[in-house]
Enzyme design. Structure first.
Site, PDB file in Angstrom:
ATOM      1  N   LYS A 277       0.856  -1.183   0.000  1.00 43.50           N
ATOM      2  CA  LYS A 277       0.000   0.000   0.000  1.00 43.50           C
ATOM      3  C   LYS A 277       0.895   1.236   0.000  1.00 43.50           C
ATOM      4  O   LYS A 277       1.426   1.632   1.034  1.00 43.50           O
ATOM      5  CB  LYS A 277      -0.906   0.006   1.235  1.00 43.50           C
ATOM      6  N   ARG A 352      -9.885 -11.978   1.636  1.00 51.99           N
ATOM      7  CA  ARG A 352     -10.620 -13.128   1.094  1.00 51.99           C
ATOM      8  C   ARG A 352      -9.807 -14.409   1.236  1.00 51.99           C
ATOM      9  O   ARG A 352     -10.355 -15.506   1.333  1.00 51.99           O
ATOM     10  CB  ARG A 352     -10.982 -12.857  -0.367  1.00 51.99           C
TER      11      ARG A 352
END
Length: 517
Positions: A277, A352
């Site tokens: 990020k 996920r």
């Protein structure tokens, strides 16, 4: 540490002239109506309005000749228009509490308002006040003299016959939200995976909640390979080692007619991994564990209320998505618990990954359970934030859940308690997007764009979770249909510098525990 967890004690008060208080917080509507309070309060409001026209739109403090000495008037704003909702009461209570504290009130008495359009206005008002009184876990630990804002909150209602029940329910719900705020709101080191486990063991010590922790690496590799992929880069630091915590509640007596399986995303810090990020967007990623925090908080509600007829299994996959020489990377193929070849496309789609194998395990259990419903809860996508805006969770149902109108029921339950939920729909495109693209690939984990730049960016991950867990084989047309719902709480979990919210605990309790306690 075990047991009830509230920011202060609650005292039911029947006498407005009690000497125990130094301020009375009154929640009023915009037209200064207080229909369930003594006439003397109306006189104070009317006389105050003559000298301060803002009394019906801003929180004000004015003197009174009751022993408390002052009234803190907290208006709800308009309640009769089409878009008003019960949050007006919790917002007014928060503002009233904060203004009372600023005025120097040490022992407030909160008057709970009833309203014909909002059945739970009294409960929601009390929950709002308790939320305003919450003190962050690390502040409580590091600065003991600031661990509490007040010692006791007095609670009064014109309907005294129902007050004890309101206080009892608020105690359970806020106790759960406090647990969720403690876990979700603490920094990445205070709530590293091992520390979350330690906290949970303390919370549920001597309760009805059974705890199982899987931290052995060999067992994790065998049963949860997608989880282990994310955990790899953190394995060289012991305190960051991932683990999966299972919490189980079963009623002590009577039969079970509902089984609920909850899986909450517990990424204690998300660097993005190898797909790091960049550009300043890493700040705030300690809140990526708010899904797991919500599951723990809901289990705390169960431990207090002890509901009948429902069994709940909660799973908290806890991991730090670190970056390092052993990071998992895009292009890897990982064999899942369900023996599917999963092609990695983006290491920043780690949520996920840690949910997938655990959801598969829950699906295996659900196939043999009584009236099961599986739910994933995660701060999963920025797309969810753009879609609904701050303060709203999103619920998505698979076919069997949609046929039962689950999403609509959860939305209504949340609306009643001020835990707002919007409904989205899982479509065939969401499942097709995540089917394997290359030779031998079964599942495509993610593209390399952020969710905010991906069409159907918050619905797609639900399709991935259905594929990788095997739930795509349990639709309405199958021999064993299983209800499954995915909740994206990226917009409702709470962002720094504000406290974590505990969403969607109130909505879950309102739906799944109704008429069970």
């Amino acid at each position: 540490m075990s047991g009830i967890r509230l920011p202060c004690a609650l005292k039911i008060e029947k006498d407005l002239k009690s000497l125990a208080y130094d301020g009375i917080i009154v929640i009023v509507t915009s037209d200064l109506e207080a229909p369930n309070y003594d006439e003397l309060f109306k006189e104070y409001f009317v006389s105050s309005a003559k000298i301060d026209k803002a009394v019906n739109s801003e929180v004000t403090v004015f003197p009174c000749d009751l022993p408390a000495g002052r009234i803190i008037s907290a208006p709800t704003g308009p309640l009769s228009n089409d878009y008003a909702d019960v949050r007006s009461f919790s917002d007014a209570a928060k503002k009233g509490i904060l203004r009372a504290l600023k005025a120097g009130v040490k022992a407030p008495l909160l008057l709970l308002p009833s309203h014909p359009s909002f059945r739970q206005s009294e409960l929601v008002t009390l929950l709002g006040a308790l939320e305003a009184l919450y003190v962050n876990l690390q502040v409580r630990e590091d600065l003991p003299d600031k661990a509490q804002k007040i010692k006791v909150l007095g609670v009064y209602s014109a309907d005294s016959n129902n007050l004890a029940r309101i206080v009892e329910l608020a105690t359970a719900l806020e106790s759960g939200r406090s647990v969720a705020r403690d876990i979700g709101g603490a920094d990445p080191e205070r709530m590293a995976p091992r520390k979350v486990e330690e906290y949970i063991r303390e919370v549920f010590k001597n309760t009805d909640i059974k705890i199982e922790v899987i931290s052995d690496l060999a067992l994790l590799k065998e049963e949860y390979p997608l989880f282990v992929a994310v955990d790899r880069a953190a394995r060289n630091i012991e305190r960051h080692h991932g683990r999966i915590v299972y919490l189980t509640y079963e009623p002590s007596s009577g039969s079970v007619d509902k089984t609920l399986y909850l899986v909450g995303k517990g990424v204690t810090y998300d660097t993005g991994g190898a797909d790091i990020k960049a550009g300043g967007v890493m700040a705030g990623m300690s809140r990526d564990k708010c899904g797991a925090a919500a599951v723990a908080g809901f289990m705390q509600v169960l431990s207090v209320l002890k509901p009948r007829g429902i069994k709940v299994v909660g799973a908290l996959p806890l991991v730090r998505n670190s970056v390092g020489e052993d990071s998992y990377v895009a292009d890897e193929v990982i064999i899942s618990r369900n023996k599917l070849r999963v092609r990695i496309g983006n290491t920043d789609a780690e949520g996920r990954m840690i949910l997938g194998d655990v959801l598969c395990k829950m699906r295996e259990l659900a196939e043999k359970a009584i009236n099961p419903h599986l739910v994933t809860i995660a701060t999963l996508t920025g797309h969810a934030v753009l879609t609904v805006g701050t303060g709203y969770s999103i619920v998505m149902d698979n076919g069997p859940a949609r046929k039962s109108l689950h999403a609509q029921q959860l939305q209504a339950a949340g609306e009643e308690l001020g835990d707002m939920v919007e409904i989205s729909t899982i479509r065939k495109e969401d499942i097709a997007f995540h089917r394997g693209k290359g030779m031998g690939d079964d599942v495509f984990q993610a593209n390399n764009l952020p969710s905010t730049r991906t069409p159907r960016g918050h619905q797609g991950p639900a399709g991935f979770l259905m594929l990788v867990s095997g739930l795509d084989k349990h639709g309405s047309e199958s021999k064993t249909p299983l209800k499954y719902s995915h909740l994206d709480i990226a917009a409702s979990g709470g962002d720094l510098p504000n406290d974590a919210t505990g969403a969607p605990i109130l909505g879950l309790a309102g739906l799944y525990l109704k008429d069970r306690y």
